[in-house]
Design a protein around this motif. Sequence first.
Motif, PDB file in Angstrom:
ATOM      1  N   GLN A   1      25.817 -45.369 -42.860  1.00 35.45           N
ATOM      2  CA  GLN A   1      25.849 -44.283 -43.840  1.00 35.45           C
ATOM      3  C   GLN A   1      24.882 -44.570 -44.983  1.00 35.45           C
ATOM      4  O   GLN A   1      24.653 -45.728 -45.327  1.00 35.45           O
ATOM      5  N   CYS A   2      24.323 -43.505 -45.560  1.00 32.78           N
ATOM      6  CA  CYS A   2      23.625 -43.649 -46.841  1.00 32.78           C
ATOM      7  C   CYS A   2      24.022 -42.482 -47.722  1.00 32.78           C
ATOM      8  O   CYS A   2      24.021 -41.335 -47.292  1.00 32.78           O
TER       9      CYS A   2
ATOM     10  N   ALA B   1      17.164 -50.972 -48.908  1.00 34.08           N
ATOM     11  CA  ALA B   1      18.451 -51.126 -48.225  1.00 34.08           C
ATOM     12  C   ALA B   1      18.455 -50.549 -46.821  1.00 34.08           C
ATOM     13  O   ALA B   1      19.025 -51.151 -45.902  1.00 34.08           O
ATOM     14  N   ASN B   2      17.853 -49.383 -46.606  1.00 29.10           N
ATOM     15  CA  ASN B   2      17.888 -48.794 -45.272  1.00 29.10           C
ATOM     16  C   ASN B   2      17.135 -49.623 -44.238  1.00 29.10           C
ATOM     17  O   ASN B   2      17.677 -49.910 -43.166  1.00 29.10           O
ATOM     18  N   PRO B   3      15.892 -50.033 -44.493  1.00 32.90           N
ATOM     19  CA  PRO B   3      15.240 -50.893 -43.495  1.00 32.90           C
ATOM     20  C   PRO B   3      15.898 -52.265 -43.358  1.00 32.90           C
ATOM     21  O   PRO B   3      15.891 -52.849 -42.280  1.00 32.90           O
ATOM     22  N   ALA B   4      16.480 -52.785 -44.442  1.00 34.13           N
ATOM     23  CA  ALA B   4      17.203 -54.057 -44.333  1.00 34.13           C
ATOM     24  C   ALA B   4      18.430 -53.889 -43.441  1.00 34.13           C
ATOM     25  O   ALA B   4      18.734 -54.744 -42.599  1.00 34.13           O
ATOM     26  N   LEU B   5      19.151 -52.765 -43.612  1.00 37.73           N
ATOM     27  CA  LEU B   5      20.281 -52.481 -42.732  1.00 37.73           C
ATOM     28  C   LEU B   5      19.791 -52.293 -41.297  1.00 37.73           C
ATOM     29  O   LEU B   5      20.443 -52.741 -40.346  1.00 37.73           O
TER      30      LEU B   5
ATOM     31  N   PRO C   1      21.711 -33.554 -40.447  1.00 36.61           N
ATOM     32  CA  PRO C   1      20.760 -32.928 -41.366  1.00 36.61           C
ATOM     33  C   PRO C   1      19.858 -33.927 -42.086  1.00 36.61           C
ATOM     34  O   PRO C   1      18.826 -33.533 -42.630  1.00 36.61           O
ATOM     35  N   GLU C   2      20.256 -35.207 -42.080  1.00 35.97           N
ATOM     36  CA  GLU C   2      19.472 -36.219 -42.772  1.00 35.97           C
ATOM     37  C   GLU C   2      18.593 -37.044 -41.840  1.00 35.97           C
ATOM     38  O   GLU C   2      18.076 -38.092 -42.220  1.00 35.97           O
ATOM     39  N   ILE C   3      18.431 -36.547 -40.599  1.00 36.32           N
ATOM     40  CA  ILE C   3      17.339 -37.047 -39.759  1.00 36.32           C
ATOM     41  C   ILE C   3      16.349 -35.921 -39.476  1.00 36.32           C
ATOM     42  O   ILE C   3      15.348 -36.129 -38.787  1.00 36.32           O
ATOM     43  N   TYR C   4      16.630 -34.727 -40.011  1.00 34.82           N
ATOM     44  CA  TYR C   4      15.776 -33.563 -39.771  1.00 34.82           C
ATOM     45  C   TYR C   4      14.367 -33.835 -40.294  1.00 34.82           C
ATOM     46  O   TYR C   4      14.175 -34.186 -41.452  1.00 34.82           O
ATOM     47  N   GLY C   5      13.386 -33.672 -39.421  1.00 31.60           N
ATOM     48  CA  GLY C   5      12.005 -33.972 -39.782  1.00 31.60           C
ATOM     49  C   GLY C   5      11.589 -35.375 -39.406  1.00 31.60           C
ATOM     50  O   GLY C   5      10.402 -35.709 -39.474  1.00 31.60           O
ATOM     51  N   ALA C   6      12.569 -36.193 -39.015  1.00 31.32           N
ATOM     52  CA  ALA C   6      12.285 -37.568 -38.569  1.00 31.32           C
ATOM     53  C   ALA C   6      12.859 -37.828 -37.188  1.00 31.32           C
ATOM     54  O   ALA C   6      12.790 -38.943 -36.698  1.00 31.32           O
TER      55      ALA C   6
ATOM     56  N   LEU D   1      12.760 -33.839 -45.611  1.00 26.93           N
ATOM     57  CA  LEU D   1      11.869 -34.610 -44.747  1.00 26.93           C
ATOM     58  C   LEU D   1      11.716 -36.025 -45.282  1.00 26.93           C
ATOM     59  O   LEU D   1      11.781 -37.008 -44.528  1.00 26.93           O
ATOM     60  N   GLU D   2      11.508 -36.140 -46.584  1.00 25.70           N
ATOM     61  CA  GLU D   2      11.353 -37.464 -47.194  1.00 25.70           C
ATOM     62  C   GLU D   2      12.646 -38.267 -47.082  1.00 25.70           C
ATOM     63  O   GLU D   2      12.632 -39.456 -46.747  1.00 25.70           O
ATOM     64  N   LYS D   3      13.766 -37.606 -47.345  1.00 27.94           N
ATOM     65  CA  LYS D   3      15.044 -38.297 -47.265  1.00 27.94           C
ATOM     66  C   LYS D   3      15.322 -38.765 -45.838  1.00 27.94           C
ATOM     67  O   LYS D   3      15.782 -39.887 -45.606  1.00 27.94           O
ATOM     68  N   SER D   4      15.011 -37.903 -44.866  1.00 31.06           N
ATOM     69  CA  SER D   4      15.274 -38.235 -43.470  1.00 31.06           C
ATOM     70  C   SER D   4      14.446 -39.425 -43.003  1.00 31.06           C
ATOM     71  O   SER D   4      14.941 -40.294 -42.273  1.00 31.06           O
ATOM     72  N   LEU D   5      13.186 -39.471 -43.392  1.00 31.95           N
ATOM     73  CA  LEU D   5      12.327 -40.567 -42.963  1.00 31.95           C
ATOM     74  C   LEU D   5      12.843 -41.905 -43.472  1.00 31.95           C
ATOM     75  O   LEU D   5      12.731 -42.927 -42.788  1.00 31.95           O
ATOM     76  N   GLY D   6      13.407 -41.905 -44.672  1.00 32.41           N
ATOM     77  CA  GLY D   6      14.030 -43.122 -45.176  1.00 32.41           C
ATOM     78  C   GLY D   6      15.352 -43.410 -44.510  1.00 32.41           C
ATOM     79  O   GLY D   6      15.710 -44.563 -44.256  1.00 32.41           O
ATOM     80  N   ALA D   7      16.095 -42.330 -44.181  1.00 28.17           N
ATOM     81  CA  ALA D   7      17.427 -42.512 -43.597  1.00 28.17           C
ATOM     82  C   ALA D   7      17.370 -43.121 -42.206  1.00 28.17           C
ATOM     83  O   ALA D   7      18.214 -43.951 -41.841  1.00 28.17           O
ATOM     84  N   VAL D   8      16.380 -42.723 -41.379  1.00 27.45           N
ATOM     85  CA  VAL D   8      16.340 -43.250 -40.007  1.00 27.45           C
ATOM     86  C   VAL D   8      15.990 -44.729 -39.988  1.00 27.45           C
ATOM     87  O   VAL D   8      16.187 -45.400 -38.960  1.00 27.45           O
ATOM     88  N   ALA D   9      15.512 -45.264 -41.106  1.00 27.93           N
ATOM     89  CA  ALA D   9      15.220 -46.701 -41.152  1.00 27.93           C
ATOM     90  C   ALA D   9      16.476 -47.526 -40.944  1.00 27.93           C
ATOM     91  O   ALA D   9      16.399 -48.690 -40.536  1.00 27.93           O
ATOM     92  N   LYS D  10      17.663 -46.943 -41.200  1.00 29.48           N
ATOM     93  CA  LYS D  10      18.921 -47.653 -40.949  1.00 29.48           C
ATOM     94  C   LYS D  10      19.078 -48.012 -39.483  1.00 29.48           C
ATOM     95  O   LYS D  10      19.851 -48.893 -39.134  1.00 29.48           O
ATOM     96  N   ALA D  11      18.383 -47.279 -38.601  1.00 36.62           N
ATOM     97  CA  ALA D  11      18.527 -47.481 -37.167  1.00 36.62           C
ATOM     98  C   ALA D  11      17.670 -48.610 -36.638  1.00 36.62           C
ATOM     99  O   ALA D  11      17.687 -48.881 -35.433  1.00 36.62           O
TER     100      ALA D  11
END
Length: 515
Positions: A279-280, A291-295, A315-320, A372-382
């Motif tokens: 989660q973020c 934090a996201n890429p570290a996770l 909705p927070e991977i939309y665009g990524a 789009l910006e938020k999603s690109l950072g969010a998928v770094a958690k994966a």
Amino acid sequence: MQLIARTRTGDTAVIRLNPLDNVLIARQALPEGLSLEAEAITVRQPIPSGHKVATRRVEQGQPLRRYGQIIGFASQPIEAGDHVHVHNVEMGDFARDYAFGVDAHTLPGSEAVFQGIVRADGRVATRNYVGILTSVNCSATVARAVADHFRRDIHPEALAAFPNIDGVVALTHGAGCAVDPGGEALGLLRRTLGGYAVHPNFAAVLIIGLGCETNQIESLLETQGLEASDQLRAFTIQGIGGTSKTIASGIEQVKALLPKANQVQREPVSARHLIVGLQCGGSDGYSGITANPALGNAVDRLVAAGGTAILSETPEIYGAEHLLTRRAVSREVGEKLIARIHWWEDYCRRMNAELNNNPSAGNKAGGLTTILEKSLGAVAKAGSSNLVEVYQYAEAVRAKGLVFMDTPGYDPVSATGQVAGGANLIAFTTGRGSAYGCAPAPSIKLATNNRVFEHQEEDMDVNCGGIAEGSTTIEERGAYIFEQMLRIASGERSKSEQHGYGQNEFVPWQIGAVT
């Protein structure tokens, strides 16, 4: 997409993430007139920490790039040194190359263990609770009253003889009636409740109803393949004969369950039994850098050890989403993810909404501009692991590795679906200071920046702010986060658990008409 935060020589005030980017991230507040010599630009307006500054002129309608990816389009001409934010950035359509599976790869395996609780049927728990669920909102007050009788902060004597029990929690909700009895909304609620009823972190569960609600307990159990037993008890207020009688009966039934529930001990088990929901919330301009890429690095370690990580918040991977389809183990898995994206696009059209109503006000204040910006950072958690499966909301997660579960972006609703699917740990990154817990699964909070960690340290378990400042690395923090996962899963209490978070944050997704 593995992210590495880098600064240009001589410019400690900004971060460049990719050579293709036409924006930099402010490491600190940038005053007007500051010269960024390595980029040969001068800051034209004050720019808050975590926000973006343009590296060159961008014409109206042209794309803006961060992480080497499109985060939006200039809504007006932008000059080098300008503050790039909501006032001069807008959404726009652009093609994404889904390239199903082209980046799928094999990660080397590893071994890791934690001290888990092995149930009689072989399932592994990270906590040991007695749970109280409700079929309908009408029985919420009774359920809470039963659980409150066993609160250690109010009645410390109630569980004094049962040190191996983490607590008695009531997970209530606002639904269960006035909906189509055969519709999707009730089915979704039942799937969520069914997932919690069999969650390994519950030693036993009571289900309390009113009696006349649409969500009849008998039908709830039948549709979820469950049967009432000594460890899964169900009753109604109308059946018992009123509020006070039902509370008294519930308390006595919990007391009867405590001795057996207390008869557990932790033992070494493989990390393959860990299912971690990602989660973020309260994201900021640093989330996708620290934090996201570290996770994500920790997720790669978990997957290598045979465990499972659940990425969600569609909705927070939309665009990524194209960054995930490229890592799908098959075209079928990748297309399942795209089908969920299309569902959300249609859902928003029907609701007269748009996916870009996310980021929130707090996200924007922290430096994020578009979804789009938020999603690109969010998928770094994966991390960089393969995407092995895609699940519906609250569906039981069976696959090992990185999976995706379709959920809203709202954290309590999203995490509720993950726990219903079997998550026995939640890892939650935040740049604004989200306060959150998710009983019966413990929640680890990861701060994206030093300011939040220092200001709200009582809520934060891990500080990732040093990545942006260069005092630590993604790899070092990833290793530390993975170790934290193992310690928390072994029984060490997280900050949110110490504060008692977890009951109010149970929020099943409600999507149907209430009549």
